[in-house]
Design an enzyme around this catalytic site. Structure first.
Site, PDB file in Angstrom:
ATOM      1  N   LYS A   1     -10.616  -3.137  -4.823  1.00  0.00           N
ATOM      2  CA  LYS A   1     -11.364  -1.883  -4.983  1.00  0.00           C
ATOM      3  C   LYS A   1     -10.457  -0.769  -5.460  1.00  0.00           C
ATOM      4  CE  LYS A   1     -12.984  -2.641  -0.313  1.00  0.00           C
ATOM      5  NZ  LYS A   1     -13.602  -2.369   0.878  1.00  0.00           N
TER       6      LYS A   1
ATOM      7  N   LYS B   1      -4.727  -9.472  -7.677  1.00  0.00           N
ATOM      8  CA  LYS B   1      -6.022  -9.784  -7.055  1.00  0.00           C
ATOM      9  C   LYS B   1      -7.080  -8.737  -7.432  1.00  0.00           C
ATOM     10  CE  LYS B   1      -5.643  -7.501  -2.631  1.00  0.00           C
ATOM     11  NZ  LYS B   1      -5.936  -7.402  -1.249  1.00  0.00           N
TER      12      LYS B   1
ATOM     13  N   LYS C   1       0.825  -1.214   0.000  1.00  0.00           N
ATOM     14  CA  LYS C   1       0.000   0.000   0.000  1.00  0.00           C
ATOM     15  C   LYS C   1       0.856   1.259   0.000  1.00  0.00           C
ATOM     16  CE  LYS C   1      -4.321  -1.556   2.099  1.00  0.00           C
ATOM     17  NZ  LYS C   1      -5.202  -1.467   3.271  1.00  0.00           N
TER      18      LYS C   1
HETATM   19  P1  AMP Z   1     -11.468  -5.338   2.506  1.00  0.00           P
HETATM   20  O1  AMP Z   1     -12.456  -4.848   1.541  1.00  0.00           O
HETATM   21  O2  AMP Z   1     -10.045  -5.129   2.077  1.00  0.00           O
HETATM   22  O3  AMP Z   1     -11.761  -4.889   3.905  1.00  0.00           O
HETATM   23  O4  AMP Z   1     -11.650  -6.912   2.493  1.00  0.00           O
HETATM   24  C1  AMP Z   1     -12.766  -7.546   3.048  1.00  0.00           C
HETATM   25  C2  AMP Z   1     -12.642  -9.053   2.932  1.00  0.00           C
HETATM   26  O5  AMP Z   1     -12.643  -9.458   1.555  1.00  0.00           O
HETATM   27  C3  AMP Z   1     -11.330  -9.614   3.522  1.00  0.00           C
HETATM   28  O6  AMP Z   1     -11.632 -10.837   4.176  1.00  0.00           O
HETATM   29  C4  AMP Z   1     -10.473  -9.873   2.318  1.00  0.00           C
HETATM   30  O7  AMP Z   1      -9.530 -10.899   2.536  1.00  0.00           O
HETATM   31  C5  AMP Z   1     -11.513 -10.292   1.286  1.00  0.00           C
HETATM   32  N1  AMP Z   1     -11.045 -10.041  -0.085  1.00  0.00           N
HETATM   33  C6  AMP Z   1     -10.669  -8.841  -0.615  1.00  0.00           C
HETATM   34  N2  AMP Z   1     -10.279  -8.982  -1.908  1.00  0.00           N
HETATM   35  C7  AMP Z   1     -10.415 -10.308  -2.203  1.00  0.00           C
HETATM   36  C8  AMP Z   1     -10.188 -11.095  -3.394  1.00  0.00           C
HETATM   37  N3  AMP Z   1      -9.759 -10.544  -4.530  1.00  0.00           N
HETATM   38  N4  AMP Z   1     -10.456 -12.428  -3.334  1.00  0.00           N
HETATM   39  C9  AMP Z   1     -10.920 -12.997  -2.189  1.00  0.00           C
HETATM   40  N5  AMP Z   1     -11.141 -12.312  -1.041  1.00  0.00           N
HETATM   41  C10 AMP Z   1     -10.905 -10.984  -1.041  1.00  0.00           C
END
Ligand code: AMP
Ligand code: TRP
Length: 343
Positions: free
Chosen positions: A208, A205, A121
């Protein structure tokens, strides 16, 4: 290291968190939300909207509360049931920040220096990042352990943060001669949805923060947009293979097969058995239909929840009270274990 000296004898509990920044995508749904729903049936579950983590990078104060409601709506629309699981915003339960401070004094700087998500990041600008972004994994450990959670459903990208939580729990138990005080929380990562990749680049991956909106399917996308993004998804000139082994050097195809498997509840082998030998002109429309069929009802429900903010706010307030009732006594015990003045 063996878990034996720290054996935790308390009840099992599930905890996870999602940041209220940007809109949720298919990776969040398959890596996290779908698992949240499955787990609530037979576990004690706490699902937190981690707004304190979100503000480690700039968030517009005019949007933050609405972003929090947006995630709450996504939880509810995905099937998280406030009668079965606790849903609440992190900033409303002060136990998170208090325990994070105690853990700042347990975690070592060398441990944080190894965190790859901070390096990703911050890039070359680490000197200009907030101290909060660097300390982010310590707050995450506090989130989990303020509830003595034993299981944490997350995507693959959170594996290293979970290892840090275990290290902090083990060092606390050891330093304060409190064996078994904290559990060593286990990540729940397995499954075809654990790492959903970008539709434009199978080695990155789905995220967002990717500047290309075509790289991800948002939970707010219309049926037409979902179908168009899948039609445009990067593939190659080949056909669908017969075995998983043949997907090794075809990351984009591997990803689409993984998405199909996760959405349909099949294994990748079963998906390949159905489509091997077919071109993408057949597979992509089938995947688009499946994605629309699974996601459209969620999008519609989300919009319905977002049209009744009072209902969302009522659920979040009740959730915050229920969460504080669990976490406050645990953090009070931490103060005792550390020997603070009680009066
Ligand atoms: P965040 O939006 O970063 O707070 O992520 C929320 C949840 O979504 C966390 O458990 C992440 O590990 C999961 N996550 C985010 N991006 C991915 C992805 N590309 N594939 C699978 N899980 C994801
Ligand atoms: N760091 C997680 C993410 O970016 C979100 C998070 C914060 C979390 N606290 C947590 C996940 C506690 C699981 C448990 O996805």
């Amino acid at each position: 290291m063996s878990d034996a000296p720290q054996a935790y004898a308390g009840p099992e509990r599930v905890f996870s968190g999602v940041q209220p920044s940007g809109s949720l995508h298919l990776g969040n749904y398959l890596g996290a939300l779908k698992k949240f729903v499955d787990l609530q049936e037979d576990h004690d579950c706490v699902y937190c909207i981690v707004d304190l983590h979100a503000v480690t990078v700039w968030q517009d104060p005019a949007d933050l509360a609405q972003q929090t409601r947006h995630i709450a709506a996504a939880f509810l629309a995905s099937g998280v049931d406030p009668e079965k699981a606790i849903i609440y915003p992190q900033s409303r339960v002060a136990a998170h920040t208090e325990l994070a401070w105690y853990f700042n004094c347990v975690a070592r700087i060398g441990w944080l220096n190894r965190m790859t998500q901070f390096k990703d990041k911050a890039g070359k600008n680490s000197e200009k990042m907030s101290v909060g972004l660097y300390d982010y994994p310590v707050l995450q450990a506090a989130d989990i352990l303020a509830f003595k959670a034993t299981h944490v459903p997350v995507g693959e990208d959170q594996k290293q943060h979970l290892e840090l939580s275990r290290d902090i729990a083990a060092k606390f138990n050891n330093d304060f001669k409190a064996p078994g005080f904290f559990p060593l929380p286990e990540p729940l990562i397995k499954g075809p949805g654990a790492r959903i990749m970008s539709l434009r680049d199978g080695t990155k991956k789905m995220s967002k923060s990717d500047p290309s909106d075509n790289s991800r399917i948002n939970l707010t996308d219309s049926a037409d947009v979902i179908a168009k993004k899948i039609r445009k998804a990067k593939t190659d000139a080949g056909v669908m293979p017969e075995s998983k082994d043949e997907l090794k050097d075809r990351p984009e195809v591997d990803n689409l097969v993984g998405i199909y498997a996760a959405l349909s509840g099949q294994s990748a082998e079963e998906v390949l058995a159905e489509y091997s030998g077919q071109g993408f002109g057949v597979f992509k429309p089938a995947l688009a239909d499946l994605a629309v069929a699974k996601l459209q009802p969620i999008t519609e429900l989300m919009n319905r929840y977002l049209s009744d903010l009072d209902e969302i706010d009522r659920i979040l307030s009740a959730g915050a009270d229920a969460a504080a009732n669990i976490a406050n006594p645990i953090v009070a015990d931490v103060r005792d274990v550390m020997g603070f003045w009680k009066g």
